[in-house]
Design an enzyme around this catalytic site. Structure first.
Site, mmCIF file in Angstrom:
data_model
loop_
_atom_site.group_PDB
_atom_site.id
_atom_site.type_symbol
_atom_site.label_atom_id
_atom_site.label_comp_id
_atom_site.label_asym_id
_atom_site.label_seq_id
_atom_site.Cartn_x
_atom_site.Cartn_y
_atom_site.Cartn_z
ATOM 1 N N CYS B 179 35.519 40.193 36.707
ATOM 2 C CA CYS B 179 36.340 39.232 37.446
ATOM 3 C C CYS B 179 37.628 38.886 36.723
ATOM 4 O O CYS B 179 38.483 38.197 37.283
ATOM 5 C CB CYS B 179 35.538 37.970 37.723
ATOM 6 S SG CYS B 179 33.799 38.309 38.011
ATOM 7 N N HIS B 319 39.636 29.361 37.744
ATOM 8 C CA HIS B 319 38.749 30.474 38.098
ATOM 9 C C HIS B 319 37.803 29.977 39.191
ATOM 10 O O HIS B 319 37.613 30.631 40.184
ATOM 11 C CB HIS B 319 38.008 30.956 36.856
ATOM 12 C CG HIS B 319 37.140 32.148 37.101
ATOM 13 N ND1 HIS B 319 37.630 33.310 37.640
ATOM 14 C CD2 HIS B 319 35.810 32.358 36.902
ATOM 15 C CE1 HIS B 319 36.637 34.190 37.758
ATOM 16 N NE2 HIS B 319 35.534 33.635 37.326
ATOM 17 N N GLU B 330 34.406 25.675 32.669
ATOM 18 C CA GLU B 330 35.858 25.688 32.842
ATOM 19 C C GLU B 330 36.435 24.281 32.716
ATOM 20 O O GLU B 330 37.474 24.079 32.075
ATOM 21 C CB GLU B 330 36.227 26.307 34.200
ATOM 22 C CG GLU B 330 37.736 26.453 34.370
ATOM 23 C CD GLU B 330 38.148 27.260 35.597
ATOM 24 O OE1 GLU B 330 37.300 27.443 36.505
ATOM 25 O OE2 GLU B 330 39.300 27.713 35.645
ATOM 26 N N LYS B 351 39.654 30.273 45.534
ATOM 27 C CA LYS B 351 38.433 30.965 45.986
ATOM 28 C C LYS B 351 37.703 30.127 47.025
ATOM 29 O O LYS B 351 36.876 30.649 47.770
ATOM 30 C CB LYS B 351 37.498 31.241 44.801
ATOM 31 C CG LYS B 351 38.045 32.282 43.817
ATOM 32 C CD LYS B 351 37.043 32.582 42.708
ATOM 33 C CE LYS B 351 37.562 33.635 41.740
ATOM 34 N NZ LYS B 351 38.573 33.090 40.785
ATOM 35 N N HIS B 356 35.808 35.299 46.424
ATOM 36 C CA HIS B 356 36.036 35.868 45.094
ATOM 37 C C HIS B 356 36.347 37.361 45.226
ATOM 38 O O HIS B 356 35.493 38.145 45.598
ATOM 39 C CB HIS B 356 34.785 35.644 44.243
ATOM 40 C CG HIS B 356 34.979 35.959 42.789
ATOM 41 N ND1 HIS B 356 36.034 36.706 42.301
ATOM 42 C CD2 HIS B 356 34.242 35.617 41.700
ATOM 43 C CE1 HIS B 356 35.920 36.812 40.991
ATOM 44 N NE2 HIS B 356 34.852 36.166 40.597
ATOM 45 N N PHE B 415 32.351 38.420 34.238
ATOM 46 C CA PHE B 415 31.047 38.834 33.731
ATOM 47 C C PHE B 415 31.317 39.734 32.531
ATOM 48 O O PHE B 415 32.207 40.584 32.567
ATOM 49 C CB PHE B 415 30.295 39.656 34.790
ATOM 50 C CG PHE B 415 29.535 38.834 35.793
ATOM 51 C CD1 PHE B 415 29.675 37.459 35.865
ATOM 52 C CD2 PHE B 415 28.665 39.466 36.671
ATOM 53 C CE1 PHE B 415 28.962 36.718 36.801
ATOM 54 C CE2 PHE B 415 27.949 38.727 37.607
ATOM 55 C CZ PHE B 415 28.096 37.362 37.676
#
Lengths: 428, 432
Positions: B179, B319, B330, B351, B356, B415
């Site tokens: 990502c 994110h 975050e 998002k 995403h 990830f």
């Protein structure tokens, strides 16, 4: 003035050996480690040879068995060489002697740059039992999914697994990248790691390239595309008929000169420069005039602030396909004119390990410089007369300086050149 | 290189997203708060635990790319990328010419590629009808002999298509850190210009995992929201009731060039791409540390390399995946980096509307930041009814916030633990 980048550790594995020294010895004996494929019965196949690592035992590469379920074959190779390079460099012992805040700062300033070749096809075959159960019905496919497929499937499939697990295993937390650009991935990992050190983004960086493309569907596609030989690799030879796939990995621990001095590291060599170009003519096309590769060499020499005459040896890509070798020879002639330094190539010894090839060749180039010897291309019988007076030999040659130029090419018309120097003395 | 590093301008944007098939449509939908999430139409997802996604809609590749031959070499994500790249170059009003092709670079974050689902099905039918793979069957499988299928499955296929289509002949690379891919690609592109490797870069990311295997892979991890009955509310980053992310697809491409060159040719500069932070969490495969360790270093580096003070940051495109661990980590990182200024920063995860986009996300969100600076508007974090008490930032809720933005950050965490943060600056701040 940007920092000088030195090499303080290396690791390598391929069909010809499990350390740079073992591979070097195999290259010097002149016997290729090309054998019948063992991972499946390929005896009736149009191509049944490859540079496979014999008797590969995951536990011998990565002792943590829990990790084996989360990694593919290629990832194991990458993690193994990363560990070897760190071991050889003495980095871990240096870090252990620091107090925790200083060690944390070192981790934050140590990068991880990996090049890999894509996860192949076999991993997707784990969906085959589910496809059989579903029998064309997606509703069934969705309903039976959780009961049939390993829940960790995606994690094992991730292209960036080696970046991830080098981080977790070795605690490195600096800038990072995972390059997925076919056969130039490993050399681009070196180039980007060195760029990060020069720019002050990190003090140290581990560069890794790994690939394990020897699987049925890959071999068949490469054969269909006319890229594979039926019997062996003869780079620059008149009778060369194609390449053969190999597998392997290599790693270099790069440090700024001051970071290496700070921990009194043994320095093996120096990164001097890199160049990268593309020919932009499609995934499989290669220009006959070697234009892209010549451009990459020119950029790398400019970056290294060296003239062609100062290059002591060239490690060619030498994949042994008709087109690639011919255009590579054209590029070398274009850059060096009538005075090219000794040229060699290593793929004849262990096949073409795709994404690992550029960094594996770099590790071997530095061993060659240290020994003051350019190994011969042992399978060369008759230099292709169409390639001009290319100074490639079956026999060892002497490098004309302590600088090596390492050439690397990949799909998409990608070309890279790296310039490396062996350390004048092993201790500084 | 000697002297000051070159300043990098963003002069072209191209987007194909679940909210619209170009920049204008995407931006309008973001400001209107229209959700791109809906029941899956690409395939029959009725048996899956998750039946919703953020698909690109009514996209006709032949409309976007007239070169039919090229399209044979492209999978869906590649076509989206070609269309977005075309828009970005047109928008910038510049494209590679024979005379400067080697000064153009291309850096792209690409998805995890492989065979398409239909192609995998072909191999299964021929080589493994009972579920057990027999390699020798491949030798008589017409599909396994098809070089086009091979080309489409290569990780560098999308890159090669972009290079060929637009005639880019300098530095070219494809990267994948899940990502964070798109954002790392844009950050790398900035550095290529700064260090003099290239003068112009086509940079971005693209991905399309909305097929049975892609959806399955995230379902197996339990990472997706299962709110099948309320798709437009399923992605709700930072909400106390969030329950996973929504899979999207799309492409975002940017044109970057040296600031002075852009000014000389009178180009419109959306923003300066001023800084890049890049770190590795080295904690767990799918999570950052709850303290924000990892993302903290990325954000700090982005500010440092941009020469931006924390109190100059007015907008953060988070994110914000809408998963508990990510959202909390975050927010902890933002508080650690910004201290008391954290409450002054408008924060939103787009998002919440477009899902995403995985390898495409970071590039698309960098483009959103450039648009936010250009228009002086912060898009909303939709679906935030009751923020998680652990996520106490100043989220942009309800209506977009019209406010001049001096500097913006875009976070992307992948990830595997790769964290990327980009810093963008308002052109007026650059030139005073």
């Amino acid at each position: 003035m940007s920092a000088r980048v030195v090499v303080a550790g290396s690791g390598a594995i391929c069909a010809a050996g499990r350390t740079p020294g073992e591979i070097w010895d195999a290259v010097c004996t002149g016997r290729p480690a090309i054998r019948p494929i063992e991972q499946w019965d390929a005896s009736g196949w149009p191509t049944s040879l490859a540079g496979e690592i014999p008797g590969l035992d995951p536990r011998a590469l990565v002792e943590d068995r829990k990790l084996h379920k989360l990694l593919q074959r290629s990832d194991l190779l990458g993690l193994y060489v990363a560990g070897r390079a760190l071991d050889e460099s003495g980095f871990v012992a240096y870090r252990e002697a620091l107090d925790p805040p200083a060690a944390a700062a070192v981790n934050d300033r140590t990068g991880v740059y990996v090049g890999q070749g894509g996860s192949g096809y076999q991993n997707d075959y784990e969906f085959f039992p589910l496809l059989t159960i579903a029998n064309g019905d997606l509703g069934t496919f969705g309903r039976e999914l959780a009961a049939t497929v390993n829940p960790m499937w995606l994690l094992r499939s991730m292209p960036n697994n080696v970046v991830c697990h080098i981080g977790i295993r070795h605690g490195l937390k600096g800038p990072n990248a995972c390059v997925t650009n076919h056969s130039v991935s490993g050399s681009l990992a070196v180039a980007e790691a060195a760029a990060a050190l020069r720019a002050g983004e990190a003090d140290r960086a581990l560069a890794v390239g790994h690939d394990a493309p020897i699987e049925p569907q890959v071999v068949l596609y490469y054969h269909q595309l006319g890229l594979l030989s039926a019997d062996g690799l003869w780079p620059f030879d008149a009778r060369r008929s194609g390449s053969l796939l190999g597998e392997g990995a290599a790693a270099l621990l790069l440090e700024t000169e001051s970071a290496a001095a700070e921990r009194h590291a043994r320095v093996f060599g120096e990164f001097l420069g890199s160049g990268c170009t593309t020919e932009a003519e499609g995934l499989l096309a290669i220009r006959a005039d070697g234009d892209g590769l010549a451009g990459a060499i020119a950029l790398a020499l400019e970056d290294a602030e060296l003239r062609p005459a100062e290059v002591g040896m060239v490690v060619a890509h030498g994949s042994s396909t008709r087109q690639s070798d011919a255009s590579e020879a054209a590029a070398i002639h274009r850059v060096f004119g009538a005075t090219a330094p000794p040229v060699t190539a290593f793929k004849w010894a262990f096949g073409h390990p795709l994404a690992a090839s550029g960094i594996l060749d770099s590790v071997l180039a530095m061993v060659a410089l240290r020994h003051g010897m350019v190994p011969g291309v042992a399978t060369l019988r008759e230099l292709d007369p169409d390639l001009g007076n290319l100074p490639v030999s079956k026999l060892p040659q002497a490098p004309r300086s302590d600088v090596a130029l390492v050439l690397n090419r990949g799909f998409g018309g990608s070309n890279t050149a790296l310039v490396l120097r062996a350390a004048a003395s092993e201790a500084r | 290189m000697t002297g000051k590093p070159r300043r990098v301008a963003i002069t072209g944007l191209g987007l194909v997203t679940p909210l619209g098939n170009d920049v204008a449509a995407t931006w309008d939908a973001l400001l209107a708060g229209h959700s791109g999430v809906a029941p899956i139409t690409h395939f029959d997802a009725s048996g899956f635990p998750v039946r919703i996604a953020a698909e690109v809609k009514e996209f006709d590749p032949r409309h976007a790319i007239e070169d039919r031959k090229l399209l044979k070499y492209a999978n869906r994500s590649h076509v989206l990328a070609l269309a977005a790249a075309e828009e970005a170059l047109r928008d910038a009003g510049i494209r590679p010419e024979v005379s400067d092709a080697t000064r153009w670079a291309c850096v792209v974050g690409t998805g995890k590629t492989g065979l398409g689902f239909g192609e995998l099905g072909e191999v299964h039918r021929h080589c493994a009808p009972d579920g057990h793979f027999r390699p020798d069957r491949l030798l008589t499988d017409a599909f396994a002999m098809d070089p086009l299928a091979f080309c489409r499955s290569q990780t560098s296929a999308g890159l090669a298509l972009l290079l060929q289509r637009f005639g880019i002949r300098g530095y070219a690379t494809a990267v994948h850190t899940a990502c964070a891919s798109g954002s790392q690609a844009v950050g790398t592109a900035m550095k290529l210009i700064r260090r003099g490797t290239a003068d112009y870069v086509l940079a971005g990311g693209f991905d399309s995992m909305i097929d049975p295997i892609g959806l399955a892979s995230f379902c197996l991890l339990g990472a997706l929201s299962t709110d099948n009955e309320t798709p437009e509310r399923a992605s709700r980053p930072f909400d106390a009731t969030r329950n996973g992310f929504v899979l999207g697809e799309g492409a975002g491409l940017l044109v970057l060039e040296p600031w002075d060159a852009a000014r000389r040719r009178g180009a419109r500069i959306y923003a300066e791409l001023a800084g890049d932070g890049n770190s590795l969490s080295s904690y767990r495969i799918t999570d950052s540390h709850p303290s924000g360790d990892g993302p903290i270093q990325a954000m700090r580096q982005a500010l440092t390399t941009a020469g931006v003070r924390p109190e100059e940051v007015d907008y953060l495109n988070a994110h914000g995946t809408s998963t508990l661990m990510n959202d909390r980590s975050e927010c902890a990182a933002v508080r650690a980096v910004f201290g008391s200024h954290a409450g002054q920063i408008g924060v939103s995860s787009t998002k919440s509307l477009m899902g995403h986009l995985i390898a495409g996300a970071g590039a698309v969100e960098a483009a959103v930041c450039a648009l936010a600076i250009h228009h002086g508007v912060q898009p909303v974090n939709a679906n935030l009814a009751a923020p998680d008490p652990e996520c106490d930032l100043d989220f942009v809720r309800g209506q977009p916030r019209v406010r001049r933005i001096r500097a913006a950050l875009s976070n992307s965490f992948g990830f595997g633990g790769s964290n990327s943060c980009l810093a963008l600056r308002n052109p007026d701040e650059v030139e005073g």
